[in-house]
Every structure is written in C-alpha cells, then in structure tokens.
Design a protein around this motif. Structure first.
Motif, mmCIF file in Angstrom:
data_model
loop_
_atom_site.group_PDB
_atom_site.id
_atom_site.type_symbol
_atom_site.label_atom_id
_atom_site.label_comp_id
_atom_site.label_asym_id
_atom_site.label_seq_id
_atom_site.Cartn_x
_atom_site.Cartn_y
_atom_site.Cartn_z
ATOM 1 N N GLU A 105 0.806 -1.223 0.000
ATOM 2 C CA GLU A 105 0.000 0.000 0.000
ATOM 3 C C GLU A 105 0.840 1.274 0.000
ATOM 4 O OE1 GLU A 105 0.724 1.508 3.501
ATOM 5 O OE2 GLU A 105 1.951 -0.201 2.904
ATOM 6 N N TYR A 106 2.129 1.149 -0.353
ATOM 7 C CA TYR A 106 3.009 2.330 -0.336
ATOM 8 C C TYR A 106 2.403 3.488 -1.134
ATOM 9 C CZ TYR A 106 7.304 5.102 -0.902
ATOM 10 O OH TYR A 106 8.232 6.105 -0.902
ATOM 11 N N GLY A 107 1.872 3.190 -2.310
ATOM 12 C CA GLY A 107 1.347 4.235 -3.180
ATOM 13 C C GLY A 107 0.049 4.857 -2.711
ATOM 14 N N LEU A 108 -0.510 4.336 -1.613
ATOM 15 C CA LEU A 108 -1.761 4.865 -1.067
ATOM 16 C C LEU A 108 -1.539 5.658 0.213
ATOM 17 C CD1 LEU A 108 -3.938 1.603 -1.367
ATOM 18 C CD2 LEU A 108 -3.329 3.234 -3.161
ATOM 19 N N ARG A 109 -0.302 5.752 0.654
ATOM 20 C CA ARG A 109 -0.035 6.259 1.993
ATOM 21 C C ARG A 109 -0.455 7.713 2.200
ATOM 22 N NH1 ARG A 109 5.829 3.491 3.594
ATOM 23 N NH2 ARG A 109 4.937 1.504 4.285
ATOM 24 N N ARG A 110 -0.488 8.500 1.151
ATOM 25 C CA ARG A 110 -0.880 9.911 1.285
ATOM 26 C C ARG A 110 -2.335 10.140 0.863
ATOM 27 N NH1 ARG A 110 3.289 13.513 1.099
ATOM 28 N NH2 ARG A 110 1.777 14.892 2.090
ATOM 29 N N LEU A 111 -3.090 9.070 0.597
ATOM 30 C CA LEU A 111 -4.355 9.230 -0.120
ATOM 31 C C LEU A 111 -5.593 8.834 0.661
ATOM 32 C CD1 LEU A 111 -3.153 7.887 -3.587
ATOM 33 C CD2 LEU A 111 -3.276 10.260 -2.811
#
Length: 260
Positions: free
Chosen positions: A149-155
């Motif tokens: 989920e790295y690419g979701l961490r700011r979302l």
C-alpha cells in the motif's frame, strides 16, 4: 530457526545514517540489511541510488570477526518499468541473499511526494497498482513484495474502497506473487506511522483465498530503535486469519518459522 527482521536500512541507503553495530545490540542470530536500490530516484534529486556493494562486503567481513551473528546480504529494489535489464545486470555482478521488491516511484515522482495530493486519488492508485502488476510480470529477481500500500499512503483509502475499485488489480498482483512463490510483507511503517493496518486486514484474506501462504514481517527501520518494530501487532493480525508461520529467504533457500 527464529524469525528475524528482513527489512532494515543502514548508512548504505540514501535516507538512513544508521550503523550496523547499533542494530547488532539486539544480538540477532541472523542479520540482513536491505538498503535501497532506486534508479533515477525522485526522492534524491533523480540520482541513481545504488548500495555500495564493496563497502557492504567489507563491513560484513569486519563484523564477522567480532559477532556470533550470521550475516546476509540484502537489498530493497525499487523498480520502474524499463529499468529491468539494468537492474538485472547489476544483480548478476553483485549477488544478494535477500531481495525485496518495492514500487516507490514512477520515474517522475515518488508516490509519497506532495504532488500526489494534487491528483485524483483513484488515478494515482490505478497508476500505482498497474505499475506493480507490470513489474511483477517483467521482473523475476526478488523474493518478497514489500508494503503493497506504499502508493496509497498519502491518499486516505479504506478497505471498502480497495474492494470496490481495485480488487481486480489486487487479485492480478497477488496471483503473480503466488505464481513466483514470493512472500507478502507486513510492514511496520504501514502499521504505525501511516496507520494502514486496516488495508492489510483486507488484503491478507484476499491473498489467502487465492492460495497465498508466504508472509514476512519487516520493520522497514531506518534507525536501530525501530528494529522489529510492531512485530507483535503484525503477528497478531496474521494469527487472526489463521496464519502461524513466517518465511525467511537465504539465496535459493526458503525457511518456515513459527510466528513470534
């Protein structure tokens, strides 16, 4: 064999200053640092961040003489499509015992950069998962998929949103992980700093339902105080879903160990 942390960073990573000796205060039976390999890295002014393999080898040889620990060589490989040959050429010349696969960036921005906050979160997540799926189809040189989920961490995603919008993509990704006999990592930074344990609560049973059985715990420590961070909490979540074993990798060997 007792399980040991398989995701650690040292001064050989662009974003850490930690020394091996501080981690070794924990007296691990096995120790492996997995420092960053990221080409054209937006997180470091688009430099090629490649661990100094000669320095790693020299450091391990020095430590062997003074510690009873078994030392392994590890690396965390960030892959952008099109980089596979350059990465594989490097790995052919610099063998590692443990190789983590990560999707950190797309050649233009890192997925935790502020720029993602100006984009539609569903577009960013689709881009991220599509990149992960493509890389899993073209890159065979890793044993563990890290922080899915790295690419979701700011979302600010919920498990319900993943199920509704991205279960197809995640199913494709997890099937490729299973086909390659890779492990799925539970990441302490995901659980702690980014508060994404709920996303793992969604993906663990999905992975298991597809036939997935290999799990790892990784602290993703960049300082020694975080060695094996949140291992009890992450192990507890796995036990909730009937998982009782973790896997460790040493070159071509795979070992199952009981959950700590």
């Amino acid at each position: 064999m007792k399980y040991y942390d398989q995701h650690l960073h040292t001064f050989l990573s662009f974003d850490s200053q930690e020394i091996f000796e501080n981690y070794l205060l924990n007296n691990p039976a096995y120790f492996v640092a997995t420092d960053h390999f990221d080409l054209h890295n937006p997180g470091d002014n688009f430099q090629d961040d490649i661990p100094d393999y000669e320095k790693l080898t020299q450091k391990i040889n020095e430590l062997k003489a003074n510690y009873p620990t078994t030392f392994l060589k590890g690396v965390e490989i960030g892959v952008v499509p099109g980089q596979e040959k350059q990465i594989n050429d490097y790995l052919a010349q610099n063998p590692y015992d443990l190789k983590l696969l990560s999707i950190h960036q797309n050649g233009k921005f890192d997925y935790i950069d502020d720029v993602v906050l100006k984009k539609d979160k569903y577009d960013v997540a689709k881009m991220y998962f599509d990149q992960m799926s493509k890389v899993l189809g073209t890159f065979d040189n890793a044993q563990i998929l890290t922080h899915f989920e790295y690419g979701l961490r700011r979302l600010d995603f919920t498990p319900q949103e993943l199920e509704e919008h991205f279960e197809k993509e995640l199913t494709q990704i997890l099937k490729k992980v299973i086909q390659k006999e890779m492990a799925l990592e539970l990441n302490a930074k995901s659980f702690g700093y980014y508060q994404n344990a709920n996303l793992y609560r969604y993906v663990i049973p999905l992975y298991k339902s597809l036939g997935g059985k290999f799990f790892t715990l990784g602290s993703d420590a960049h300082q020694s105080e975080d060695y094996q961070a949140l291992f009890p909490e992450m192990a507890g979540l796995l036990k909730e879903f009937g998982v009782n074993f973790l896997v460790t990798f040493q070159k071509n060997d795979r070992f199952l160990t009981e959950l700590p």
